[in-house]
Design a protein around this motif. Structure first.
Motif, short mmCIF file in Angstrom:
data_model
loop_
_atom_site.label_atom_id
_atom_site.label_comp_id
_atom_site.label_asym_id
_atom_site.label_seq_id
_atom_site.Cartn_x
_atom_site.Cartn_y
_atom_site.Cartn_z
N GLU A 23 38.42 52.38 46.15
CA GLU A 23 39.15 53.53 46.04
C GLU A 23 38.83 54.30 44.84
OE1 GLU A 23 43.29 52.59 45.97
OE2 GLU A 23 42.96 50.66 46.95
N TYR A 37 51.97 41.76 46.97
CA TYR A 37 51.55 41.89 48.28
C TYR A 37 52.48 41.35 49.07
CZ TYR A 37 47.67 41.58 51.56
OH TYR A 37 46.47 41.89 52.67
N VAL A 62 52.88 49.04 42.61
CA VAL A 62 52.00 49.16 43.91
C VAL A 62 52.40 47.88 44.64
CG1 VAL A 62 50.05 49.70 44.90
CG2 VAL A 62 50.51 50.67 42.55
N VAL A 64 51.26 46.05 48.68
CA VAL A 64 50.65 46.06 49.73
C VAL A 64 51.49 45.91 50.76
CG1 VAL A 64 48.68 45.34 50.73
CG2 VAL A 64 48.39 45.68 48.26
N GLN A 67 52.85 49.15 57.51
CA GLN A 67 53.15 50.65 57.40
C GLN A 67 54.30 50.87 58.29
OE1 GLN A 67 51.21 52.93 55.24
NE2 GLN A 67 51.33 50.56 54.65
N GLU A 81 54.80 52.72 44.89
CA GLU A 81 53.70 53.14 45.74
C GLU A 81 53.39 52.28 46.86
OE1 GLU A 81 48.79 54.35 45.19
OE2 GLU A 81 50.31 53.91 43.37
N VAL A 83 50.79 50.78 49.74
CA VAL A 83 49.24 50.95 50.02
C VAL A 83 49.08 49.89 51.24
CG1 VAL A 83 47.15 50.17 49.28
CG2 VAL A 83 48.63 51.11 47.76
N LEU A 106 42.87 47.28 43.66
CA LEU A 106 43.95 48.28 42.91
C LEU A 106 43.56 48.41 41.55
CD1 LEU A 106 46.98 46.90 45.15
CD2 LEU A 106 45.79 49.15 45.08
#
Length: 318
Positions: A23, A37, A62, A64, A67, A81, A83, A106
């Motif tokens: 990334e 996660y 962050v 994971v 969606q 955030e 991801v 990340l």
């Protein structure tokens, strides 16, 4: 003569996970960072983690996650955030192993991060600022205050699977370190993730990529001296409660109190105890459904579990 080549579905996956495209770097001020996660979960599952964390920590987080629109909206409302998990074609390990490749990516994209907490999500709540005091190096947290690895069948099963019988015997008298919460400086945390992933590649893919291999590889990395770090007793910065008798725990003013009457900033596996789980949901659930830790498995999940069990018993042609 043609030189021998290591053939392993795990190694093929790992090459892409660690050496593939990275990334772009994320800009931001130097700060501590929390990574988790949480695929397979929705907003109700992660609400206690998110709300309790934001009550004590304002820094970058962050996760994971899948969606799901409702989940993404909930996380955005709490400045988390989100991801998407990496898209993998072909073989992939269990998410508990794959997450360390995601964590490595990340952290690689966030060079400004100081200290990093890698943490489970569904069964973690926060009760005070997690990075106070600041760690001076890697910290690994003992999950079994009154025992060692030999006393815990799950740990020994996967130590034998990943490292073999001889390694498991050598490490049997060592502390049970929990891979569900690890903290330390960013560069050291990246080395830890990569070391864990390489150790898990030693056995055949269906064992190194299985649930539990992450725990075994973590204990091997630390106890064999491959990674340097402090082993922190239970009920300090982190209270891991899965092996703690329920009668030794209580809730006072909405916070979980340890057997020694201390209160840990990070509490892991509170949901193994129904009274604690109910109290944390009442405080942090925000009216969402109270999810049970163990849920009925779908027919697809049962078939996948059976397949994984069979594959772990078959040889891998290398």
């Amino acid at each position: 003569m043609t030189a021998p080549v290591a053939k392993s579905a795990y190694l093929d996956w790992l090459a892409g996970a660690l050496l593939g495209d990275r990334e772009a770097a994320v800009s931001g001020a130097a700060d501590d960072l929390i990574l988790g996660y949480a695929t397979g979960y929705d907003a109700a599952d992660v609400a206690p983690f998110v709300r309790s964390l934001r009550a004590v920590f304002d820094g970058p987080v962050v996760l994971v996650v899948d969606q799901d629109p409702d989940l993404l909206a909930f996380l955005a409302d709490n400045r988390i955030e989100a991801v998407a998990p990496a898209t993998v074609e072909g073989w992939a390990p269990h998410p508990v192993v794959a997450r360390f490749a995601a964590f490595d990516r990340l952290m690689s994209a966030r060079p400004q991060a100081r200290n990093v907490l890698l943490t489970d999500v569904r069964d973690v709540v926060f009760q005070a600022a997690p990075f106070e005091p600041q760690p001076q190096g890697l910290q690994f947290f003992n999950e079994y205050a009154d025992g060692v690895l030999a006393d815990h069948a799950f740990n020994m099963k996967y130590l034998r699977g990943v490292g073999g019988d001889a390694v498991a015997r050598v490490l049997a008298d060592k502390p049970c370190l929990c891979v569900g919460t690890v903290m330390g400086p960013r560069e050291a945390m990246m080395r830890f993730c990569r070391t864990l992933l390489m150790l898990a590649s030693v056995p055949r893919s269906e064992i190194g990529g299985a649930f539990g291999a992450d725990q075994a590889a973590c204990n091997m990395a630390v106890h064999l001296g491959l990674i340097e770090g402090e082993i922190v007793p239970n009920y300090g910065r982190v209270a891991t409660l899965g092996l703690t008798p329920s009668q030794d725990l209580r809730v006072v003013d909405g916070r979980i109190v340890n057997p020694d009457n201390s209160i840990s900033p990070i509490v892991h596996q509170h949901d193994r105890h129904p009274v604690l789980a109910a109290a944390m949901h009442e405080r942090w659930g925000g009216g969402m459904e109270h999810r049970e830790r163990v849920r009925p498995k779908s027919s697809a999940e049962r078939r996948r579990k059976l397949r994984d069990s069979v594959m772990r018993r078959l040889p891998e042609l290398r």
